[in-house]
Design a protein around this motif. Sequence first.
Motif, PDB file in Angstrom:
ATOM      1  N   LEU A  11       0.829  -1.214   0.000  1.00  0.00           N
ATOM      2  CA  LEU A  11       0.000   0.000   0.000  1.00  0.00           C
ATOM      3  C   LEU A  11       0.860   1.260   0.000  1.00  0.00           C
ATOM      4  N   ALA A  12       1.956   1.249   0.755  1.00  0.00           N
ATOM      5  CA  ALA A  12       2.819   2.437   0.819  1.00  0.00           C
ATOM      6  C   ALA A  12       3.534   2.666  -0.505  1.00  0.00           C
ATOM      7  N   LEU A  13       4.034   1.610  -1.141  1.00  0.00           N
ATOM      8  CA  LEU A  13       4.753   1.763  -2.402  1.00  0.00           C
ATOM      9  C   LEU A  13       3.826   2.161  -3.535  1.00  0.00           C
ATOM     10  N   GLY A  14       2.545   1.841  -3.434  1.00  0.00           N
ATOM     11  CA  GLY A  14       1.601   2.236  -4.475  1.00  0.00           C
ATOM     12  C   GLY A  14       1.418   3.731  -4.585  1.00  0.00           C
ATOM     13  N   ASN A  15       1.789   4.473  -3.557  1.00  0.00           N
ATOM     14  CA  ASN A  15       1.662   5.939  -3.572  1.00  0.00           C
ATOM     15  C   ASN A  15       2.961   6.638  -3.937  1.00  0.00           C
ATOM     16  N   LEU A  16       4.001   5.907  -4.286  1.00  0.00           N
ATOM     17  CA  LEU A  16       5.297   6.499  -4.614  1.00  0.00           C
ATOM     18  C   LEU A  16       5.518   6.500  -6.119  1.00  0.00           C
ATOM     19  N   GLU A  17       6.332   7.455  -6.569  1.00  0.00           N
ATOM     20  CA  GLU A  17       6.756   7.457  -7.959  1.00  0.00           C
ATOM     21  C   GLU A  17       7.797   6.356  -8.181  1.00  0.00           C
ATOM     22  N   ASP A  18       8.087   6.073  -9.465  1.00  0.00           N
ATOM     23  CA  ASP A  18       9.020   4.995  -9.774  1.00  0.00           C
ATOM     24  C   ASP A  18      10.420   5.284  -9.226  1.00  0.00           C
ATOM     25  N   SER A  19      10.876   6.543  -9.371  1.00  0.00           N
ATOM     26  CA  SER A  19      12.207   6.881  -8.856  1.00  0.00           C
ATOM     27  C   SER A  19      12.237   6.805  -7.332  1.00  0.00           C
ATOM     28  N   PRO A  38       8.958  -5.007  -8.532  1.00  0.00           N
ATOM     29  CA  PRO A  38       7.574  -5.388  -8.842  1.00  0.00           C
ATOM     30  C   PRO A  38       6.745  -4.166  -9.224  1.00  0.00           C
ATOM     31  N   ASP A  39       5.681  -4.435  -9.967  1.00  0.00           N
ATOM     32  CA  ASP A  39       4.718  -3.387 -10.313  1.00  0.00           C
ATOM     33  C   ASP A  39       3.662  -3.341  -9.219  1.00  0.00           C
ATOM     34  N   VAL A  40       3.664  -2.276  -8.442  1.00  0.00           N
ATOM     35  CA  VAL A  40       2.780  -2.182  -7.276  1.00  0.00           C
ATOM     36  C   VAL A  40       1.572  -1.304  -7.554  1.00  0.00           C
ATOM     37  N   ARG A  41       1.291  -0.998  -8.824  1.00  0.00           N
ATOM     38  CA  ARG A  41       0.104  -0.208  -9.151  1.00  0.00           C
ATOM     39  C   ARG A  41      -1.138  -1.092  -9.099  1.00  0.00           C
ATOM     40  N   SER A  42      -2.272  -0.479  -8.783  1.00  0.00           N
ATOM     41  CA  SER A  42      -3.509  -1.242  -8.634  1.00  0.00           C
ATOM     42  C   SER A  42      -3.966  -1.818  -9.967  1.00  0.00           C
ATOM     43  N   TRP A  43      -3.627  -1.151 -11.091  1.00  0.00           N
ATOM     44  CA  TRP A  43      -4.063  -1.651 -12.389  1.00  0.00           C
ATOM     45  C   TRP A  43      -3.176  -2.788 -12.911  1.00  0.00           C
ATOM     46  N   ALA A  44      -2.127  -3.134 -12.182  1.00  0.00           N
ATOM     47  CA  ALA A  44      -1.232  -4.208 -12.622  1.00  0.00           C
ATOM     48  C   ALA A  44      -1.780  -5.585 -12.290  1.00  0.00           C
ATOM     49  N   GLY A  45      -2.961  -5.654 -11.684  1.00  0.00           N
ATOM     50  CA  GLY A  45      -3.535  -6.949 -11.343  1.00  0.00           C
ATOM     51  C   GLY A  45      -3.343  -7.279  -9.878  1.00  0.00           C
ATOM     52  N   PRO A  46      -3.810  -8.432  -9.447  1.00  0.00           N
ATOM     53  CA  PRO A  46      -3.674  -8.836  -8.034  1.00  0.00           C
ATOM     54  C   PRO A  46      -2.205  -8.888  -7.626  1.00  0.00           C
ATOM     55  N   PRO A  47      -1.872  -8.342  -6.468  1.00  0.00           N
ATOM     56  CA  PRO A  47      -0.466  -8.350  -6.043  1.00  0.00           C
ATOM     57  C   PRO A  47      -0.009  -9.753  -5.648  1.00  0.00           C
ATOM     58  N   LYS A  48       1.233 -10.037  -5.942  1.00  0.00           N
ATOM     59  CA  LYS A  48       1.823 -11.321  -5.582  1.00  0.00           C
ATOM     60  C   LYS A  48       2.776 -11.111  -4.405  1.00  0.00           C
ATOM     61  N   ILE A  49       2.200 -10.688  -3.281  1.00  0.00           N
ATOM     62  CA  ILE A  49       2.996 -10.393  -2.093  1.00  0.00           C
ATOM     63  C   ILE A  49       2.897 -11.495  -1.054  1.00  0.00           C
TER      64      ILE A  49
END
Length: 459
Positions: free
Chosen positions: A393-401, A436-447
């Motif tokens: 959840l925290a990484l989903g709010n960060l930019e890629d850099s 990993p791609d942590v965006r919500s549109w990338a599908g279910p997270p594999k965490i």
Amino acid sequence: MAVFQYSWGTMRPKTWGEQLKRNKEANASLRAAAIQALNEVLAQIDGKDADLDEKLRLLDQVTPGGRYSSEIANSLAPQVNIAVSEPVKRGRGRPRKYGPNDPRPPRKSRAKVRVTASLVSDVVRGVSPSLRAPAERKPRRASTRKTSGTVSPVTAAPARVPTPAPKAAPQVAASLLESTLAGGLGQDTIQIETPETAIEIKPVETRTVEITVVENDPEYEAELAEQNALLQARLDAENDPGEELPPVGAPRKRTKFSLNYDFSDALDRSKADPAVLALFPNFGMPISTPSETIANEDIEKWLLAAFYEHEPNEAAKRRRLRSDLNAYGSALAVYKRFGHRIEPEIQRERDRVRVWRVIDARVTNVEQFSERAAKGDITEELALMWVAQLDYLALGNLEDSEHLVWREIVDAMTWPEGFSRIDLAKWAGQDPDVVPDVRSWAGPPKIFPEHLRNVPFPP
């Protein structure tokens, strides 16, 4: 046969001169025709302007005081070539009653009084029609509907009890009705006179209430003491032996592995861990956005730190800086010329500041869930799931850099066994070296591991 070549071509001078004269005469005729056509267009425009001015003067004359006058308009219409048409006659049917010069009269008041025989009788007797006794009113026709079943005493409506009319009601009602009738006939309003009524004021009754204070029940006090003891025992079990609870509003006491990490201030070098500090040599440098708004002296610091870093010593760096300032005029001009080499370092410092609070929250989360798992309050698997979910959840709010800077800092820190970023990635069956791609549109997270991805979470 050879052709002599002139500077303007092969045409002889005399022939070329005659041709030039003919072209000039043709241009003169075209100019005259264009001027004539322009004069005709201007004359048409002037005529239309004059016509418009005349109609504007007519409009001012036929609307004296802002109101249209048909008589003035009909008398002045021929002067401006306006034909006055006859009014259109109405077809068959009722003729128009009112017109522009004969407006509709004001509407009469709707406050009318219907005079009936019973109303006059009531006025003569001095009885208000609305306050007559039920027996004197016209009886209503009885209802022919039939009902069946029983009526609940709870939902049944209470019977209507007639309210007795006040003693002065007949005189007041009669006076009101006479006043209304008189007002409709253009007479003055009739004043209402009511008989004086004596009002008896009784003293307020007072009641005395006795309050008896009873001492607490010993059994109830023993029950409260037992509850407090159980609550204190639970608090002692949750805290380490000898650890005191901090007062309300005091900062959280850092214990165990978080004792070495303090992310409360992103610009204080003294609070940063040495391993983390080694990753950012420009720690605490100015990072205004956009970079052009940074002060000149701060830009000089960035030039010394990021642009002249290949120089052998500080003296050589400052010598290069003075040379570039003399060449370009100011530090901002040097930045605009070589900004593509300095801006990545400035952006890296911006990313570090933005993820500082995120890493501080991770330290708190890992400390909390690892301690609860160690005490047996929750399973270790559930603690890992909570930390992995909060990271996602925290990484989903960060930019890629910012995400990349977060990985560098987290990997440089020491975490409890199983709770580091690398340990969580391996626990979930993922490659820790792949971002990993942590965006919500990338599908279910594999965490989570494969067997826990379909388990409802949070539990």
